[in-house]
Design a protein around this motif. Structure first.
Motif, PDB file in Angstrom:
ATOM      1  N   ASN B 302     -15.704 -22.670  35.154  1.00  0.00           N
ATOM      2  CA  ASN B 302     -14.665 -21.493  34.979  1.00  0.00           C
ATOM      3  C   ASN B 302     -15.462 -20.331  33.909  1.00  0.00           C
ATOM      4  N   MET B 303     -15.462 -19.032  34.449  1.00  0.00           N
ATOM      5  CA  MET B 303     -16.000 -18.130  33.830  1.00  0.00           C
ATOM      6  C   MET B 303     -14.997 -17.162  33.018  1.00  0.00           C
ATOM      7  N   THR B 304     -15.104 -16.851  31.885  1.00  0.00           N
ATOM      8  CA  THR B 304     -14.229 -15.999  31.009  1.00  0.00           C
ATOM      9  C   THR B 304     -14.723 -14.706  31.436  1.00  0.00           C
ATOM     10  N   ILE B 305     -14.254 -14.263  32.605  1.00  0.00           N
ATOM     11  CA  ILE B 305     -14.573 -12.897  33.418  1.00  0.00           C
ATOM     12  C   ILE B 305     -14.300 -11.770  32.489  1.00  0.00           C
ATOM     13  N   GLU B 306     -13.114 -11.784  31.813  1.00  0.00           N
ATOM     14  CA  GLU B 306     -12.636 -10.572  31.018  1.00  0.00           C
ATOM     15  C   GLU B 306     -13.484 -10.585  29.854  1.00  0.00           C
ATOM     16  N   THR B 307     -13.681 -11.346  29.116  1.00  0.00           N
ATOM     17  CA  THR B 307     -14.611 -11.390  27.988  1.00  0.00           C
ATOM     18  C   THR B 307     -15.893 -11.013  28.380  1.00  0.00           C
ATOM     19  N   TRP B 308     -16.470 -11.700  29.344  1.00  0.00           N
ATOM     20  CA  TRP B 308     -17.768 -11.045  29.789  1.00  0.00           C
ATOM     21  C   TRP B 308     -17.901  -9.776  30.097  1.00  0.00           C
ATOM     22  N   ASP B 309     -16.994  -9.231  30.809  1.00  0.00           N
ATOM     23  CA  ASP B 309     -17.076  -7.764  31.241  1.00  0.00           C
ATOM     24  C   ASP B 309     -17.205  -6.678  29.764  1.00  0.00           C
ATOM     25  N   ARG B 310     -16.514  -7.325  28.719  1.00  0.00           N
ATOM     26  CA  ARG B 310     -16.622  -6.554  27.648  1.00  0.00           C
ATOM     27  C   ARG B 310     -18.042  -6.593  26.832  1.00  0.00           C
ATOM     28  N   THR B 311     -18.884  -7.170  27.389  1.00  0.00           N
ATOM     29  CA  THR B 311     -20.071  -7.635  26.737  1.00  0.00           C
ATOM     30  C   THR B 311     -21.076  -6.531  26.977  1.00  0.00           C
ATOM     31  N   SER B 312     -21.889  -6.137  26.223  1.00  0.00           N
ATOM     32  CA  SER B 312     -23.110  -4.884  26.474  1.00  0.00           C
ATOM     33  C   SER B 312     -24.019  -5.793  27.262  1.00  0.00           C
ATOM     34  N   LEU B 313     -24.556  -4.728  28.057  1.00  0.00           N
ATOM     35  CA  LEU B 313     -25.505  -5.189  28.994  1.00  0.00           C
ATOM     36  C   LEU B 313     -26.663  -5.802  28.456  1.00  0.00           C
ATOM     37  N   SER B 314     -27.148  -5.176  27.015  1.00  0.00           N
ATOM     38  CA  SER B 314     -28.281  -6.038  26.613  1.00  0.00           C
ATOM     39  C   SER B 314     -27.942  -7.323  26.230  1.00  0.00           C
ATOM     40  N   GLU B 315     -26.688  -7.778  26.128  1.00  0.00           N
ATOM     41  CA  GLU B 315     -26.397  -9.069  25.383  1.00  0.00           C
ATOM     42  C   GLU B 315     -26.350  -9.928  26.919  1.00  0.00           C
ATOM     43  N   GLN B 316     -25.810  -9.258  28.046  1.00  0.00           N
ATOM     44  CA  GLN B 316     -25.670 -10.045  28.976  1.00  0.00           C
ATOM     45  C   GLN B 316     -26.888 -10.416  29.917  1.00  0.00           C
ATOM     46  N   GLU B 317     -27.856  -9.321  29.685  1.00  0.00           N
ATOM     47  CA  GLU B 317     -29.269  -9.755  30.004  1.00  0.00           C
ATOM     48  C   GLU B 317     -30.100 -10.939  29.136  1.00  0.00           C
ATOM     49  N   SER B 318     -29.787 -10.622  27.873  1.00  0.00           N
ATOM     50  CA  SER B 318     -30.350 -11.470  27.046  1.00  0.00           C
ATOM     51  C   SER B 318     -30.044 -12.908  27.259  1.00  0.00           C
ATOM     52  N   LEU B 319     -28.682 -13.213  27.449  1.00  0.00           N
ATOM     53  CA  LEU B 319     -27.994 -14.525  27.786  1.00  0.00           C
ATOM     54  C   LEU B 319     -28.563 -15.143  28.889  1.00  0.00           C
ATOM     55  N   VAL B 320     -28.628 -14.126  30.171  1.00  0.00           N
ATOM     56  CA  VAL B 320     -29.135 -14.716  31.440  1.00  0.00           C
ATOM     57  C   VAL B 320     -30.684 -14.969  31.366  1.00  0.00           C
ATOM     58  N   GLY B 321     -31.295 -13.907  30.488  1.00  0.00           N
ATOM     59  CA  GLY B 321     -33.009 -14.120  30.474  1.00  0.00           C
ATOM     60  C   GLY B 321     -33.345 -13.240  31.597  1.00  0.00           C
ATOM     61  N   ARG B 322     -32.602 -12.562  32.545  1.00  0.00           N
ATOM     62  CA  ARG B 322     -33.060 -11.799  33.711  1.00  0.00           C
ATOM     63  C   ARG B 322     -32.293 -10.579  33.567  1.00  0.00           C
ATOM     64  N   ASP B 323     -32.992  -9.264  34.137  1.00  0.00           N
ATOM     65  CA  ASP B 323     -32.588  -7.959  34.312  1.00  0.00           C
ATOM     66  C   ASP B 323     -31.346  -8.030  35.302  1.00  0.00           C
ATOM     67  N   ARG B 324     -30.216  -7.331  35.155  1.00  0.00           N
ATOM     68  CA  ARG B 324     -29.298  -7.365  36.153  1.00  0.00           C
ATOM     69  C   ARG B 324     -29.705  -6.513  37.506  1.00  0.00           C
TER      70      ARG B 324
END
Lengths: 395, 448
Positions: B302-324
């Motif tokens: 399961n993904m915590t979609i709502e919380t993820w969507d409030r995360t800055s793009l820089s954090e998202q990319e940093s967590l994934v390790g790829r650019d979106r």
């Protein structure tokens, strides 16, 4: 805690502080409006940074929010800066752009002369070109005093963290003494009120990757073979399940209590000289609401004591304090967002107040109806969404 | 007990090899209808009558000749390996896990025989069991796939640890001596929050197709065939593939909005697939029957979609390790550029963060092991709090879960920054036998 990896990114402090001194980096398309500054340039300007050149699609733009779409066409990691007329002050920057990648810089600029600079390899003073911002008529609130406001906000938040950890230390000592002495009723009564000080600064506390799992790990997050210590292990011992649980011996109790005391003292020690940046404060506020959404509104945090609403309130307190500290900056940068946050904070608080019991207490989570939990959850979402835009509005 | 299973193997043998042969003589129950159905198809189709031939015939009978297709409309069910593993990942999934309700080994064999026959029909786009015999009887095929193409349906069968031994360790069907050493319930990983109603099972069927109705139709009909012998334990719909198993496919995105499966094993690299996916002949002396098969790891994440969507793009990319945008590693390049984990940026910090998903999942960080991922996005409505019940139904095929999935997931559960937004709610491991040859039922070597 909800995950062993969670934490406030305290290591990013150095560069974040620089950004904090600069302009607004709100993202224009998703801006919550009312910031006063319209986009100064018609569409994004493009920047291509190679190992030898820094090509900007234009050397002039109207005042307001400028958007630079920076592409690294070189072979080295690069950075892009917008520098003030003195060539020293950084108005805005993007860093760590890997070869072939693109990143956007959104920066608020008042009329004046600037420099654009690419810094392939992240060394030297960069490849610079003059850049002019003309007066577009956009209403840019004065930015001169921002540096002072930022300093104040940071100092205020550091004091708050110090104060909360002091109280945590004192209350934990009282709680632990009662628990060790076998005064379970009194220990149970103090459990939630003591933890409140942890929950108010949870993202800071969680940033210590060694302390957090020892102090706040939930049983569900235990790894095989991992020793369970901290608040929630004691919680279970104080509110034991009816079957299948063996109470701690006095010696085990003492060991649990002493470990918690030791870790709390260590947290206290480490937070004495901590410093913060506005992005950390803003992200911390958002992180606190994430905690509410994930653990507290679902009743998963305190599965034995059901004191989740204490934690809920404490998380909201911490977020509110963070926002309040940033308000002097935010109200200048994005008054509409600030007003929206004020409304949503107060709506959520009103709802929480309906579940109060006694002076500072709350009813147990299990006493809430499904409809009441849903209403709380909706109010958390309503606040979290604009709160997630706070950081970008103040850095 | 076999009368509860409507199809015997001879139908299938006939269908897949020689439709003109009279498959009805040796079969029971509804075989007469089967034959009629087969003959009908034979009439419509071209001369070549392998299963693939059927599909081709069907397409030409119903539609104008298509432009040269990138992929066939139907995959044959029979073969050395089961389809649905290195097959280019289809767009939709219906995955089902079954509990055996019988205590009879013969029943299990009869079920596998009937499933094999039905699978050959389903994957060819034909109705199960042919046309109805009587107006007074319920139709053999449930009907909702009538008029739909075969839609590249694949049906992949697997055996769970509990087929061999029950919870108390009892040998259920005289198979315990052949239980593969690696086929054990997956361990509890840190932060697992498993729901037993979404985990485990004696048998599994992975149905993948480009049309969701075709995939659901397959599971529905296989469940129907199983009544009395096995019962559905849990099932999962997936609406969008999250990985590519062929270089001919573009990399899709998961519900975090990022490209997923860029570094997946691909069918075009048979050496790597042999090394990391197919069980080798000498891998497990007790379980020689599994040679040429694989292990299937299923995890409902399961993904915590709502919380993820409030995360800055820089954090998202940093967590994934790829650019979106492109899916390129943050160390630079384009999507398929190998990440440079040593490359550092400001302050000496690695551009691909230490806790990033890409770093932790990369073969170089996992002793060189790779997996063939075949997961799907899912959204099963929402929970009581109005949060989407959504995420990734992770499927991976591995040669040995003990050295591939388990150590990697142990590290990821502990260190992956994305875990903040993930919760593993379902888990299962199955041994996937090699493919069935015409005339054989699936898993024949195990029961031989």
């Amino acid at each position: 805690m909800t995950s062993p990896t969670r934490g406030l990114a305290l290591t990013a402090a150095g560069t974040a502080a620089l950004i904090a001194l600069a302009g607004c980096t709100d993202n224009p398309p998703s801006s919550s409006s009312g910031g006063g500054a319209s986009s100064g340039a018609a569409g994004p300007m493009t920047v291509t940074s190679t190992d030898a050149e820094c090509t900007v699609s234009t050397n002039t733009a109207g005042s307001g929010n400028l958007v630079f779409d920076v592409t690294n066409g070189g072979s080295k990691v690069t950075e892009f800066y917008l520098l003030a007329q003195d060539g020293l002050r950084i108005v805005g920057e993007v860093e760590n752009i890997g070869p072939g990648l693109s990143r956007e810089l959104v920066v608020r600029a008042v009329p004046g002369t600037y420099y654009t600079a690419c810094k392939p390899g992240m060394v030297g003073s960069g490849i610079r070109h003059p850049f002019t911002v003309t007066d577009s008529g956009a209403d840019l609130a004065a930015t001169g005093a921002d540096a002072e406001l930022v300093k104040q906000a940071n100092a205020q938040y550091a004091s708050y963290v110090k104060d909360q950890t002091e109280q945590l230390k004192a209350e934990t000592a009282r709680f632990v003494a009662l628990y060790k002495a076998g005064q379970d009723d009194r220990a149970r009564a103090l459990y939630a009120p003591a933890r409140v000080h942890w929950e108010r600064i949870e993202p800071v506390a969680e940033s210590f990757g060694d302390l957090d799992p020892r102090m706040d790990l939930r049983e569900a997050d235990l790894e095989p073979g991992q020793k369970w210590t901290g608040w929630h292990a004691i919680e279970k011992d104080l509110w034991p399940p009816k079957t299948g649980y063996t109470a701690f011996t006095p010696a085990q109790r003492a060991a649990m209590a002493d470990q918690l005391t030791k870790d709390t003292d260590e947290l206290y020690r480490r937070t004495r000289s901590m410093t913060f940046t506005v992005d950390q404060i803003g992200n911390g506020a958002k992180g606190l609401l994430d905690e509410v959404a994930k653990g507290k509104v679902t009743g998963e945090e305190e599965i034995w004591s059901h004191t989740d609403l204490y934690d809920f309130q404490a998380n909201v307190d911490g977020a509110r304090v963070a926002w309040e500290g940033l308000r002097p900056i935010l109200s200048k940068r994005d008054a509409a967002l600030d007003a929206q946050l004020q409304l949503r904070f107060s709506a959520l608080q009103k709802l929480l107040d309906t579940h109060k019991e006694g002076k500072d207490g709350f009813v147990g989570y299990t006493e809430l109806s499904k409809a009441e939990v849903k209403a709380l959850s909706d109010a958390v979402n309503a606040l979290s969404e604009p709160l997630s835009k706070l950081t970008a509005a103040v850095v | 007990m076999t009368e509860s299973i409507p199809h015997a193997v001879s139908d299938d043998a006939a269908a897949s090899t020689a439709p003109v042969a009279d498959g009805s003589t040796g079969s029971t129950g509804r075989s007469g209808m089967s034959r009629r159905g087969l003959l009908g198809w034979a009439g419509a189709g071209a001369a070549a009558m392998g299963v693939a031939g059927f599909a081709g015939g069907r397409a030409s009978a119903q539609e104008p000749p298509p432009p040269p297709p990138a992929a066939p409309d139907a995959y044959p069910f029979h073969g050395e390996r089961q389809a649905g593993i290195v097959t280019p990942a289809q767009d939709r999934l219906h995955f089902a896990s079954f509990d055996l309700t019988t205590t009879s080994r013969e029943d299990v064999v009869a079920l596998l025989t009937a499933w094999t026959a039905a699978a050959a029909e389903l994957t060819a786009g034909r109705p199960v069991g042919g046309d109805p015999a009587s107006y007074d009887a319920p139709p053999n095929d449930t009907g909702e796939a009538s008029g739909l193409a075969a839609s590249r349906l694949t049906l992949t069968f697997g055996f769970g640890p509990t087929l061999f031994r029950d919870a108390a360790g009892k040998d259920r069907f005289g198979l315990a001596a052949r239980q593969p050493a690696a086929l054990r319930r997956l361990p509890h990983f840190p932060a697992d929050n498993l729901d037993p109603r979404r985990s485990d099972g004696d048998l599994c069927v992975q149905a993948c197709a480009d049309d969701p109705q075709v995939a659901v139709h397959a599971i529905r009909n296989l469940s129907r065939i199983a009544f009395g012998t096995a019962a559905l334990r849990w099932s999962q719909l997936g609406f969008g593939r999250t990985s590519s198993t062929s270089t001919s496919q573009a990399t899709p995105r998961n519900l975090f909005g990022f490209k997923d499966g860029t570094a997946n094993l691909k069918a075009e690299d048979p050496d790597a697939v042999s090394r990391h996916v197919w069980v080798g002949a000498g891998d497990d002396p007790r379980a020689g029957w599994l040679a040429g098969g694989s292990y299937l790891v299923a995890r409902r994440i399961n993904m915590t979609i709502e919380t993820w969507d409030r995360t800055s793009l820089s954090e998202q990319e940093s967590l994934v390790g790829r650019d979106r945008k492109e899916g390129a590693p943050l160390s630079g390049g384009t999507e398929f550029t190998e990440p440079d984990f040593a490359l550092t940026g400001r302050g000496g910090a690695p551009l691909v963060a230490m806790n990033s998903h890409v770093r932790l999942a990369h073969p170089s960080q996992n002793g060189g092991v790779q997996m063939l991922r075949r997961g799907y996005n899912f959204t099963d409505g929402n929970d009581e709090l109005g949060r989407l019940d959504a995420g990734l139904f992770f499927i991976a095929y591995v040669r040995d879960p003990r050295t591939q999935y388990v150590p990697m997931q142990t590290r990821m559960s502990r260190q992956d920054g994305l875990m903040e937004y993930l919760q593993h709610r379902g888990s299962a491991l199955f041994a996937v036998p090699p493919g069935a040859r015409p005339g054989e039922h699936i898993g024949r070597a195990l029961f031989a």
